[in-house]
Design an enzyme around this catalytic site. Structure first.
Site, mmCIF file in Angstrom:
data_model
loop_
_atom_site.group_PDB
_atom_site.id
_atom_site.type_symbol
_atom_site.label_atom_id
_atom_site.label_comp_id
_atom_site.label_asym_id
_atom_site.label_seq_id
_atom_site.Cartn_x
_atom_site.Cartn_y
_atom_site.Cartn_z
ATOM 1 N N LEU A 104 0.860 -1.175 0.000
ATOM 2 C CA LEU A 104 0.000 0.000 0.000
ATOM 3 C C LEU A 104 0.896 1.225 0.000
ATOM 4 O O LEU A 104 1.907 1.266 0.704
ATOM 5 C CB LEU A 104 -0.896 0.031 1.242
ATOM 6 N N ASP A 105 0.538 2.247 -0.795
ATOM 7 C CA ASP A 105 1.332 3.469 -0.775
ATOM 8 C C ASP A 105 0.955 4.316 0.435
ATOM 9 O O ASP A 105 0.051 3.989 1.206
ATOM 10 C CB ASP A 105 1.203 4.243 -2.093
ATOM 11 N N VAL A 106 1.645 5.431 0.586
ATOM 12 C CA VAL A 106 1.516 6.217 1.817
ATOM 13 C C VAL A 106 0.156 6.892 1.935
ATOM 14 O O VAL A 106 -0.258 7.270 3.035
ATOM 15 C CB VAL A 106 2.627 7.279 1.889
ATOM 16 N N ARG A 128 -6.782 5.867 -8.376
ATOM 17 C CA ARG A 128 -6.986 7.325 -8.375
ATOM 18 C C ARG A 128 -7.187 7.837 -9.799
ATOM 19 O O ARG A 128 -8.000 8.740 -10.044
ATOM 20 C CB ARG A 128 -5.797 8.016 -7.711
ATOM 21 N N ALA A 156 -2.734 5.421 1.032
ATOM 22 C CA ALA A 156 -3.779 4.403 1.104
ATOM 23 C C ALA A 156 -3.753 3.754 2.489
ATOM 24 O O ALA A 156 -2.796 3.876 3.243
ATOM 25 C CB ALA A 156 -3.583 3.347 0.019
#
Length: 255
Positions: A53-55, A192, A57
């Protein structure tokens, strides 16, 4: 907390009667097992990350501990779908498709209705369904395809572009809306961008306000541990509770 050090018997000299020295059996700790001597107990414990997961999410993030790293690889080879809850906001466009990015333009959104939004979502799902069948490399007119469809195993079993297998609108309160997406091989930035493209299809613009993973294969939010719950007992219980369904999914998909 560390376990108490083991004890051993030592015969220690002690002053006795008349100034004589006597040897008295005494239990003393074995310093060879002390943490300052042998180092950290779990220095060789390997921890691996599943689908990242990116920062920006949040949600379900699977980790593998020890032998679980191999199970992470097996689960990755199953190509299981993941479920996200994605929030959107009509009327704005940014450089990175999120609500925290640099504002590029503002647009009107009064003409957008739930019916129009769901029509666009139906087109997205139909297009991705064709891509799913194309990348699954299965002849849809065969008995094998029928049996896989019954078991819910029609999915790309190799590399493929991001595919949305299902999408629906959870909430619609302009300018805000919320979607549920079932995906394969996606990234959070791709989701997104999907929100941004939905805004363009509706003759407006949209930014993503939230990306939250609610399911990763067999793991759901009910299996997740909050940061405040990270301790040895909770992690051990989580491993034991998920072990059966992980093995069942691997056997069902990979045989």
């Amino acid at each position: 907390p560390g376990r108490p050090p083991p004890q051993r018997v030592r015969f220690l000299p002690t002053p006795g009667h008349d100034g004589a020295t006597e040897l008295v059996p005494t239990m003393v700790p074995v310093l060879a097992e002390h943490p300052l001597v042998r180092g950290p107990r779990f220095r060789r414990l390997k921890i691996g990350a599943g689908h990242r997961l990116d920062v920006k999410a949040s949600g379900v993030f699977v980790l593998g501990i020890g032998h679980g790293n191999k199970l992470l690889t097996d689960l990755y080879n199953c190509h299981l779908s993941k479920v996200y809850t994605v929030g959107g906001l009509f009327g704005k466009a940014t450089d990175d498709f999120s609500d925290t990015g640099t504002l590029v333009e503002k647009t009107t959104f009064d003409h957008i209705t739930r019916e129009k939004l769901e029509r666009v979502l139906a087109v997205i799902q139909g297009t991705n369904h064709k891509a799913l069948l194309m990348h699954s490399n299965i002849d849809m007119k065969t008995q094998e395809a029928y049996e896989l469809a019954v078991r819910g195993l029609i999915r790309p079993m190799g590399k493929s572009p991001p595919i949305i297998t299902a999408v629906r609108c959870l909430q619609f309160a302009p300018p805000e809306f919320q979607l549920e997406l079932h995906c394969l091989h996606e990234t959070q930035q791709y989701l997104r961008k999907v929100v941004h493209e939905i805004g363009l299809e509706l003759k407006s613009s949209a930014v993503c306000t939230q990306v939250r993973r609610t399911r990763d294969g067999v793991f759901t939010l009910d299996d997740a541990l909050l940061r405040s719950q990270w301790n040895l007992q909770n992690i051990r219980n989580a491993i034991w509770s998920c072990q059966v369904k992980v093995q069942a999914e691997i056997e069902r998909t990979l045989g």
